[in-house]
Design an enzyme around this catalytic site. Structure first.
Site, short mmCIF file in Angstrom:
data_model
loop_
_atom_site.label_atom_id
_atom_site.label_comp_id
_atom_site.label_asym_id
_atom_site.label_seq_id
_atom_site.Cartn_x
_atom_site.Cartn_y
_atom_site.Cartn_z
N LYS A 69 19.79 -56.40 -4.71
CA LYS A 69 18.35 -56.72 -4.45
C LYS A 69 17.68 -55.87 -5.60
O LYS A 69 16.68 -56.17 -5.64
CB LYS A 69 17.87 -56.21 -3.00
CG LYS A 69 18.27 -56.80 -1.92
CD LYS A 69 18.27 -58.33 -1.88
CE LYS A 69 16.89 -58.83 -2.11
NZ LYS A 69 16.61 -60.35 -1.53
N SER A 286 28.43 -57.93 4.28
CA SER A 286 28.17 -59.35 3.82
C SER A 286 29.13 -59.92 2.80
O SER A 286 29.37 -60.91 2.68
CB SER A 286 26.76 -59.69 3.53
OG SER A 286 26.50 -58.68 2.20
N1 PMP Z 1 23.87 -58.99 1.81
C1 PMP Z 1 23.16 -58.03 1.76
C2 PMP Z 1 23.77 -56.73 2.27
C3 PMP Z 1 21.80 -58.00 1.57
O1 PMP Z 1 21.02 -56.84 1.76
C4 PMP Z 1 20.97 -59.38 1.24
C5 PMP Z 1 19.48 -59.43 0.97
N2 PMP Z 1 18.97 -59.67 2.23
C6 PMP Z 1 22.07 -60.33 1.11
C7 PMP Z 1 23.14 -60.22 1.39
C8 PMP Z 1 21.33 -62.08 0.82
O2 PMP Z 1 20.77 -61.75 -0.43
P1 PMP Z 1 19.44 -62.96 -0.60
O3 PMP Z 1 18.19 -62.01 0.11
O4 PMP Z 1 19.26 -62.85 -2.00
O5 PMP Z 1 19.82 -64.05 0.17
#
Ligand code: PMP
Length: 329
Positions: A69, A286
């Protein structure tokens, strides 16, 4: 002594300050100059004789704020400074306790802007401590209303005091996906020497998937882009959204996804444990989902070059119990 007398003078002073800010953002000796250009790591997983695919992951915890981010937050703030949406005296405000909040807090501190974040009162202690350490001001909202309640609180404050705040609204801000269009995708293209055949990424705000896929498909329309989501509305995949039951972000473009895959929370936990114990990679939940989906694609395609994103590191999930679980044999 120099005194500002009118709105125009304030604008002029702001414009004069901009080159200094730009220098700070691109300077190799500035913390902000370290955002992006993350390593591309090879995931060994289940390589066998009949599967010759290679799976790679962008190690986004190498960003100075510890997550992917940083890229989106920098892009939104830079655009806001260039277009005077964010001016001296205004504070950046948003509702996020996650990685975006940490990125705002770090960048705000480096550039000298106040950052105000609304969070449900029950947000985890580790995150709150990091945000406080960067000097962010925290507004706690009713835990019963969750992140929606925090969002509403921010919108009310911005509506009541439009001159006091800049609200980036990452779910609807094109600068979010453009960060990945301008940086992440080009890095993947260069790091694989154009050999990438499949791109796999989880969907949160969808900025990572949309921006990276859009650019990769421009570079080579044959690249297959695969979106990953949790398999149910109630899940433990922090940062990811189950789009069928969530508010779909305004920046999402479903036409970019050649395929949608779902991963369960348990599979993701098992994969982060495997990555930590077998590959020396301490990553967030994630990343486990991204890795499990990418390895599945690699095994299925047999000769693919699969690239995915590991959004953050494991330390942010240090106190979670799943690390201690044993695998069933
Ligand atoms: N994984 C994590 C740990 C995140 O903080 C985020 C951001 N929300 C994402 C995945 C997904 O990224 P994006 O917001 O660019 O879809």
């Amino acid at each position: 002594m120099y005194r500002l007398t009118s709105e125009q003078d304030v604008r002029a002073a702001q414009v004069r300050q901009l080159p200094a800010l730009e220098t700070l953002i691109t300077d190799r000796h500035s913390i902000l100059g370290l955002i992006g250009n993350t390593p591309l790591l090879r995931i060994r997983g289940d390589e066998t004789h009949d599967v010759q695919s290679h799976v790679y992951a962008k190690a986004e915890w190498f960003n100075p704020g510890g997550s992917v981010k940083d890229r989106a937050a920098l892009s939104m703030i830079r655009h806001a400074l260039r277009t005077s949406l964010l001016t001296p005296g205004k504070a950046l405000i948003d509702a996020t306790s996650g990685n975006t909040g940490i990125a705002y807090a770090m960048i705000g501190s480096a550039l000298g802007y106040r950052v105000v974040l609304a969070l449900p009162g029950n947000a985890t202690g580790e995150r709150k401590q990091i945000l406080r350490a960067f000097g962010a001001e925290l507004l706690f909202t009713d835990p019963l209303t969750g992140t929606d309640g925090a969002q509403l609180h921010v919108k009310d404050l911005v509506a009541a005091h439009p001159d006091a705040y800049y609200y980036p609204d990452q779910y609807n801000n094109p600068e979010n996906w453009k960060a990945h269009y301008e940086t992440t995708a080009l890095e993947i293209w260069q790091q694989t020497k154009g050999r990438v055949t499949h791109f796999v990424a989880g969907l949160g705000t969808t900025g990572t998937f949309v921006g990276t896929s859009r650019r990769l498909k421009e570079l080579n329309p044959a690249i297959t882009c695969i979106a990953v989501q949790p398999d149910s509305p109630l899940h433990g995949l922090e940062g990811l959204k189950h789009l069928a039951t969530a508010i779909v972000p305004g920046i999402y473009d479903p036409g970019l996804a050649d395929e949608q895959l779902t991963v369960s929370t348990e599979e993701s936990y098992a994969e982060v444990r495997r990555l930590a114990r077998e590959e020396g990679l301490f990553v967030g939940v994630s990343s486990g989902a991204a890795s499990a989906a990418s390895r599945m694609v690699g095994a299925r395609e047999r000769t693919a070059v699969v690239v995915t994103i590991f959004p953050d590191g494991g330390a942010r999930y240090g106190s979670e119990h799943f690390w201690n679980q044993q695998e069933e044999v």
